[in-house]
Design an enzyme around this catalytic site. Structure first.
Site, PDB file in Angstrom:
ATOM      1  N   PHE A   1       1.042  -1.350  -0.070  1.00  0.00           N
ATOM      2  CA  PHE A   1      -0.020   0.315   0.003  1.00  0.00           C
ATOM      3  C   PHE A   1       0.755   1.361   0.133  1.00  0.00           C
ATOM      4  O   PHE A   1       0.302   2.248  -0.007  1.00  0.00           O
ATOM      5  CB  PHE A   1      -0.837  -0.065   1.109  1.00  0.00           C
ATOM      6  CG  PHE A   1      -1.511  -1.263   1.284  1.00  0.00           C
ATOM      7  CD1 PHE A   1      -2.709  -1.841   0.475  1.00  0.00           C
ATOM      8  CD2 PHE A   1      -1.417  -2.092   2.778  1.00  0.00           C
ATOM      9  CE1 PHE A   1      -3.229  -2.965   0.919  1.00  0.00           C
ATOM     10  CE2 PHE A   1      -1.681  -3.217   2.804  1.00  0.00           C
ATOM     11  CZ  PHE A   1      -2.883  -3.610   1.891  1.00  0.00           C
TER      12      PHE A   1
ATOM     13  N   TYR B   1       8.953   4.906   2.881  1.00  0.00           N
ATOM     14  CA  TYR B   1       7.933   4.723   4.056  1.00  0.00           C
ATOM     15  C   TYR B   1       8.447   3.462   4.901  1.00  0.00           C
ATOM     16  O   TYR B   1       8.504   3.736   5.921  1.00  0.00           O
ATOM     17  CB  TYR B   1       6.523   4.858   3.656  1.00  0.00           C
ATOM     18  CG  TYR B   1       5.702   4.624   4.853  1.00  0.00           C
ATOM     19  CD1 TYR B   1       5.321   5.667   5.666  1.00  0.00           C
ATOM     20  CD2 TYR B   1       4.840   3.493   4.975  1.00  0.00           C
ATOM     21  CE1 TYR B   1       4.561   5.436   6.738  1.00  0.00           C
ATOM     22  CE2 TYR B   1       3.850   3.157   5.948  1.00  0.00           C
ATOM     23  CZ  TYR B   1       3.725   4.417   6.905  1.00  0.00           C
ATOM     24  OH  TYR B   1       2.848   3.894   7.783  1.00  0.00           O
TER      25      TYR B   1
END
Length: 248
Positions: A147, A152
């Site tokens: 996702f 990140y």
């Protein structure tokens, strides 16, 4: 009823942390609320007992010295509980589309913010021989993500490593440090991105989650509240996975 303890929540205006703040207040904590979004933080403060809340508009990821307002609040109130709830990303980017500046931004938002505030709070926790540190990572930081992106995931993996090391260092002082690794939770930020996805992509995402649904705000908050509580005194260096069975 007041319990005599103070909790500092960094990234307080986010959906999960806002609800954590309300529950901490209900449990009798005084609150120090840190966020750089003044409007959202003020809306949260208006839902709480102002006599027990100290809001600080600041960027916890600022380069040293850490924003004076945060340092002053820590020195004045000496929190026993620290919740580092900063960070987040909803961009699905491949490695060839990432830039060095984007990677640095994610490291700053997630790891540097966590480091900065933890370093301020630890001396006071050591003096009291009591502390609860709860850092937000991500299910992706445990392994990989369907996702998000590598920047990140790397930042959240760094938060996990940081937490495990400080847990080891701080255990002799009765300070415990743990990580919550949320998977896909239906916060307002995620919901907005979710609604923009085509139906086929949404089906594909849900099919990757063994429980076949997104997590709720209540499910996200419950894990944080446990790790922030006195009951978590023998839990340290752990990663609590709240992910619907992802990556089992």
């Amino acid at each position: 009823m007041a319990n005599g303890k103070t909790a500092m929540v960094v990234g307080a205006a986010g959906d999960i942390c806002s609800e954590v703040c309300r529950r901490l207040e209900s449990d009798g904590y005084k609150l120090i609320l840190i966020d750089r979004d003044e409007a959202r933080l003020n809306r949260l403060v208006n839902t709480l007992d102002s006599d027990r809340v100290t809001p600080v508009i600041a960027d916890a990821g600022a380069t040293e010295p850490v924003d004076g307002g945060i340092a002053d609040a820590v020195d004045q109130h000496r929190p026993e509980v620290l919740i580092n709830g900063v960070g987040g990303d909803t961009k699905v980017l491949r490695i060839e589309d990432l830039t060095a500046s984007y990677v640095a931004e994610k490291i700053n938002e997630n790891l540097i913010t966590t480091f900065n505030v933890t370093k301020l709070c630890v001396p006071h926790m050591k003096a009291k021989r009591y502390g609860r540190i709860v850092n937000f990572a991500s299910a992706g930081g445990r392994t990989y993500s369907h996702f998000n992106n590598a920047a990140y995931v790397a930042a959240k993996a760094a938060v996990i490593g940081f937490t495990k090391q400080i847990a080891y260092e701080l255990a002799p002082f009765d300070i415990v440090a743990n990580v919550v690794a949320h998977g896909p939770m239906l916060t307002s930020r995620i919901e907005s991105a979710w609604e923009r996805r085509p139906e086929e992509q949404r089906k594909d995402v849900l099919n990757r989650i063994p429980l076949r649904r997104m997590g709720t705000l209540d499910e996200a908050v419950g894990s944080v509240m446990y790790l922030a509580s006195p009951s978590a005194g023998f839990t340290t260096g752990s990663v609590m996975d709240i992910n619907g069975g992802l990556y089992m």
